[in-house]
Design a protein around this motif. Structure first.
Motif, PDB file in Angstrom:
ATOM      1  N   ASP A 112      24.762  41.600  13.709  1.00 36.21           N
ATOM      2  CA  ASP A 112      25.035  40.567  12.701  1.00 36.21           C
ATOM      3  C   ASP A 112      25.049  39.189  13.345  1.00 36.21           C
ATOM      4  N   GLN A 113      25.595  39.101  14.560  1.00 34.19           N
ATOM      5  CA  GLN A 113      25.670  37.809  15.252  1.00 34.19           C
ATOM      6  C   GLN A 113      24.277  37.280  15.572  1.00 34.19           C
ATOM      7  N   ILE A 114      23.411  38.127  16.149  1.00 33.62           N
ATOM      8  CA  ILE A 114      22.063  37.670  16.502  1.00 33.62           C
ATOM      9  C   ILE A 114      21.243  37.399  15.248  1.00 33.62           C
ATOM     10  N   ASP A 115      21.520  38.156  14.179  1.00 35.13           N
ATOM     11  CA  ASP A 115      20.824  37.905  12.917  1.00 35.13           C
ATOM     12  C   ASP A 115      21.220  36.553  12.342  1.00 35.13           C
ATOM     13  N   GLN A 116      22.501  36.203  12.441  1.00 34.59           N
ATOM     14  CA  GLN A 116      22.959  34.898  11.964  1.00 34.59           C
ATOM     15  C   GLN A 116      22.360  33.776  12.799  1.00 34.59           C
ATOM     16  N   GLN A 117      22.261  33.982  14.106  1.00 41.36           N
ATOM     17  CA  GLN A 117      21.643  32.983  14.969  1.00 41.36           C
ATOM     18  C   GLN A 117      20.165  32.811  14.631  1.00 41.36           C
ATOM     19  N   TRP A 118      19.515  33.918  14.314  1.00 45.22           N
ATOM     20  CA  TRP A 118      18.098  33.881  13.932  1.00 45.22           C
ATOM     21  C   TRP A 118      17.912  33.097  12.633  1.00 45.22           C
ATOM     22  N   ARG A 119      18.808  33.321  11.679  1.00 49.53           N
ATOM     23  CA  ARG A 119      18.729  32.579  10.416  1.00 49.53           C
ATOM     24  C   ARG A 119      19.031  31.094  10.634  1.00 49.53           C
ATOM     25  N   SER A 120      19.995  30.806  11.512  1.00 50.09           N
ATOM     26  CA  SER A 120      20.352  29.414  11.778  1.00 50.09           C
ATOM     27  C   SER A 120      19.193  28.660  12.428  1.00 50.09           C
ATOM     28  N   LEU A 121      18.404  29.381  13.221  1.00 51.33           N
ATOM     29  CA  LEU A 121      17.256  28.746  13.870  1.00 51.33           C
ATOM     30  C   LEU A 121      16.279  28.187  12.848  1.00 51.33           C
ATOM     31  N   TRP A 122      16.133  28.884  11.726  1.00 55.48           N
ATOM     32  CA  TRP A 122      15.155  28.484  10.703  1.00 55.48           C
ATOM     33  C   TRP A 122      15.785  27.721   9.547  1.00 55.48           C
ATOM     34  N   PRO A 151      16.983  24.643   9.330  1.00 57.60           N
ATOM     35  CA  PRO A 151      16.468  23.286   9.080  1.00 57.60           C
ATOM     36  C   PRO A 151      15.163  23.273   8.299  1.00 57.60           C
ATOM     37  N   LEU A 152      14.395  24.372   8.341  1.00 58.76           N
ATOM     38  CA  LEU A 152      13.140  24.431   7.617  1.00 58.76           C
ATOM     39  C   LEU A 152      13.341  24.861   6.168  1.00 58.76           C
ATOM     40  N   GLY A 153      14.566  25.328   5.869  1.00 56.55           N
ATOM     41  CA  GLY A 153      14.861  25.735   4.499  1.00 56.55           C
ATOM     42  C   GLY A 153      14.157  27.006   4.078  1.00 56.55           C
ATOM     43  N   ILE A 154      13.883  27.901   5.019  1.00 52.49           N
ATOM     44  CA  ILE A 154      13.220  29.154   4.683  1.00 52.49           C
ATOM     45  C   ILE A 154      14.053  30.319   5.191  1.00 52.49           C
ATOM     46  N   LYS A 155      13.894  31.450   4.532  1.00 54.82           N
ATOM     47  CA  LYS A 155      14.535  32.685   4.965  1.00 54.82           C
ATOM     48  C   LYS A 155      13.590  33.380   5.936  1.00 54.82           C
ATOM     49  N   PRO A 156      13.991  33.494   7.204  1.00 52.73           N
ATOM     50  CA  PRO A 156      13.039  33.995   8.200  1.00 52.73           C
ATOM     51  C   PRO A 156      12.710  35.475   8.022  1.00 52.73           C
ATOM     52  N   LEU A 157      11.470  35.790   8.315  1.00 49.92           N
ATOM     53  CA  LEU A 157      10.999  37.168   8.371  1.00 49.92           C
ATOM     54  C   LEU A 157      11.269  37.700   9.786  1.00 49.92           C
ATOM     55  N   PRO A 158      10.908  38.950  10.070  1.00 48.15           N
ATOM     56  CA  PRO A 158      11.053  39.433  11.451  1.00 48.15           C
ATOM     57  C   PRO A 158      10.294  38.568  12.447  1.00 48.15           C
ATOM     58  N   ALA A 159      10.710  38.654  13.712  1.00 51.77           N
ATOM     59  CA  ALA A 159      10.177  37.752  14.741  1.00 51.77           C
ATOM     60  C   ALA A 159       8.665  37.836  14.845  1.00 51.77           C
ATOM     61  N   ARG A 160       8.103  39.036  14.758  1.00 49.30           N
ATOM     62  CA  ARG A 160       6.652  39.165  14.890  1.00 49.30           C
ATOM     63  C   ARG A 160       5.936  38.393  13.788  1.00 49.30           C
ATOM     64  N   GLU A 161       6.448  38.478  12.566  1.00 48.92           N
ATOM     65  CA  GLU A 161       5.830  37.770  11.452  1.00 48.92           C
ATOM     66  C   GLU A 161       6.078  36.274  11.552  1.00 48.92           C
ATOM     67  N   MET A 162       7.240  35.871  12.065  1.00 52.70           N
ATOM     68  CA  MET A 162       7.513  34.439  12.196  1.00 52.70           C
ATOM     69  C   MET A 162       6.685  33.824  13.317  1.00 52.70           C
ATOM     70  N   ARG A 163       6.288  34.627  14.299  1.00 52.87           N
ATOM     71  CA  ARG A 163       5.395  34.109  15.327  1.00 52.87           C
ATOM     72  C   ARG A 163       4.047  33.748  14.699  1.00 52.87           C
ATOM     73  N   ALA A 164       3.552  34.625  13.848  1.00 47.31           N
ATOM     74  CA  ALA A 164       2.316  34.324  13.116  1.00 47.31           C
ATOM     75  C   ALA A 164       2.530  33.128  12.186  1.00 47.31           C
ATOM     76  N   TRP A 165       3.730  33.031  11.601  1.00 51.76           N
ATOM     77  CA  TRP A 165       4.048  31.906  10.718  1.00 51.76           C
ATOM     78  C   TRP A 165       3.980  30.597  11.504  1.00 51.76           C
ATOM     79  N   LEU A 166       4.538  30.608  12.705  1.00 54.75           N
ATOM     80  CA  LEU A 166       4.510  29.403  13.532  1.00 54.75           C
ATOM     81  C   LEU A 166       3.076  28.981  13.860  1.00 54.75           C
ATOM     82  N   ARG A 167       2.257  29.955  14.222  1.00 47.92           N
ATOM     83  CA  ARG A 167       0.869  29.626  14.566  1.00 47.92           C
ATOM     84  C   ARG A 167       0.152  29.032  13.360  1.00 47.92           C
ATOM     85  N   GLN A 168       0.405  29.587  12.196  1.00 50.53           N
ATOM     86  CA  GLN A 168      -0.214  29.047  10.991  1.00 50.53           C
ATOM     87  C   GLN A 168       0.318  27.652  10.688  1.00 50.53           C
ATOM     88  N   ALA A 169       1.629  27.444  10.908  1.00 48.95           N
ATOM     89  CA  ALA A 169       2.204  26.123  10.680  1.00 48.95           C
ATOM     90  C   ALA A 169       1.602  25.097  11.641  1.00 48.95           C
TER      91      ALA A 169
END
Length: 374
Positions: A225-235, A237-255
């Motif tokens: 739960d702690q690492i999940d909250q940190q993961w959500r806090s990372l995103w 500022p962008l105002g989005i609900k983050p997907l799993p890390a693998r998908e967010m890596r692809a999201w970053l590349r697309q961004a």
């Protein structure tokens, strides 16, 4: 038509060099209008790519400008979170699996114990000893009764312990059967009794281990739960609900692709402004040079290509007119020189004629060749 008359109708010569220099500089800059159109095409293509990529960006509802202003997480951070989340999830799954295994094992033991506890009158050594002593007492009472020494109250009390017994003999027979049955069952069910005791003995440490695993499970869940909250806090500022890390890596590349397209749009627009400024500078120089030559001003609505063509035609026409004007001037000067030479020749001839006439008169004077002389 005289040369003077032709000079009067010929436009006066004017300096074409400023216009020629401005044309040379403008033409030397290359096909600016074509390059401007190409830049505009590139700008529009990049803008279209940016819009399409932005629309395909999952979870993003802001504008392209909003996305560019945000500090996007770097892929190294996403990699670290992916590793940490994976380790914590794996640790949680491991402790959950172990807890399930221990809980299942305890459940099986509880079922075994419950089944054994459901067996009625589980025989024990104490019950067998009691039954045997009751049987022996019946035998003593039966012997006393044979000698007519038995206590009737004690006999009655003994008989009442056995349902269906009418007398001491029947009660004694039941006492024998009961003690034999308990002995037989004790021998027969001794293995089950031992298994039950073993199950109870095994269950106790397993219960302690289960408690420890449940505590470990809660800790592992809290870590997830702690690492999940940190993961959500990372995103956040962008105002989005983050997907799993693998998908967010692809999201970053697309961004980043979207932002790169936006940068290409701005670069193209910057080049377009620079080229438009360059064209405007050349336009001012051409218009100024043309105005200095007395040519009619070109309107802003005229295209760059048409302005170049118009200035080139004006230059060529003016240069041709200057050449004609120069030729006429040269012709006029030549005529002037010829006229001076002709007048000089005429004056000379006049002088020579006068001298000849004077010489002729002197020569013919002795001959008296006056008109009318005989």
């Amino acid at each position: 038509e005289s040369v003077s008359q032709r000079l009067e109708v010929c436009p006066p010569a004017c300096d074409v060099q400023p216009l020629q220099r401005a044309l040379k500089v403008a033409q030397g800059a290359g096909p600016l209008q074509t390059q401007l159109v190409q830049l505009e095409t590139q700008r529009d293509a990049a803008a279209s790519d940016a819009r399409l990529a932005l629309a395909r960006l999952p979870g993003w509802s802001g504008t392209l400008a909003d996305l560019e202003q945000l500090a996007l997480p770097v892929e190294e951070t996403v990699d670290r979170f992916e590793r940490d989340i994976g380790e914590r999830v794996q640790a949680h799954q491991t402790v959950c699996r172990k807890r399930t295994e221990v809980a299942d094992e305890i459940g099986e033991l509880d079922e075994q114990i419950e089944r054994m506890q459901h067996i009625q009158d589980v025989p024990t050594e104490e019950r067998l000893d009691l039954a045997r002593r009751l049987r022996d007492r019946g035998w003593e009472l039966l012997k006393q009764q044979q000698r007519q020494q038995a206590d009737d109250a004690e006999v009655c009390q003994f008989v009442q312990q056995f349902a269906g017994a009418d007398d001491l003999l029947q009660a004694f027979e039941q006492a024998i059967a009961q003690s034999d049955q308990i002995a037989d069952r004790l021998r027969r069910e001794a293995t089950q009794v031992a298994e039950m005791e073993q199950s109870v003995a095994r269950r106790e440490p397993l219960a302690g281990r289960l408690d420890a695993l449940e505590a470990d499970q809660q800790q592992a869940k809290a870590a997830c739960d702690q690492i999940d909250q940190q993961w959500r806090s990372l995103w956040q500022p962008l105002g989005i609900k983050p997907l799993p890390a693998r998908e967010m890596r692809a999201w970053l590349r697309q961004a980043h692709t979207v932002c790169a397209a936006a940068q290409q749009v701005r670069a193209s627009e910057q080049q377009m402004r620079q080229m438009e400024d360059e064209i405007a500078g050349h336009r001012r120089n051409l218009v100024t040079a043309a105005a200095d030559m007395g040519l009619p001003p070109a309107g802003q609505e005229i295209s760059w290509a048409d302005l170049l063509q118009s200035c080139e035609e004006s230059r060529a026409s003016t240069q041709s007119s200057n050449q004609k004007h120069a030729q006429l001037l040269e012709d006029k000067e030549q005529l002037t020189r010829d006229m001076k030479q002709a007048r000089a020749a005429a004056e000379k001839a006049t002088r020579e004629l006068a001298a000849w006439a004077e010489n002729w008169a002197a020569a013919t004077a002795p001959l008296d060749l006056r008109e009318g002389a005989e």
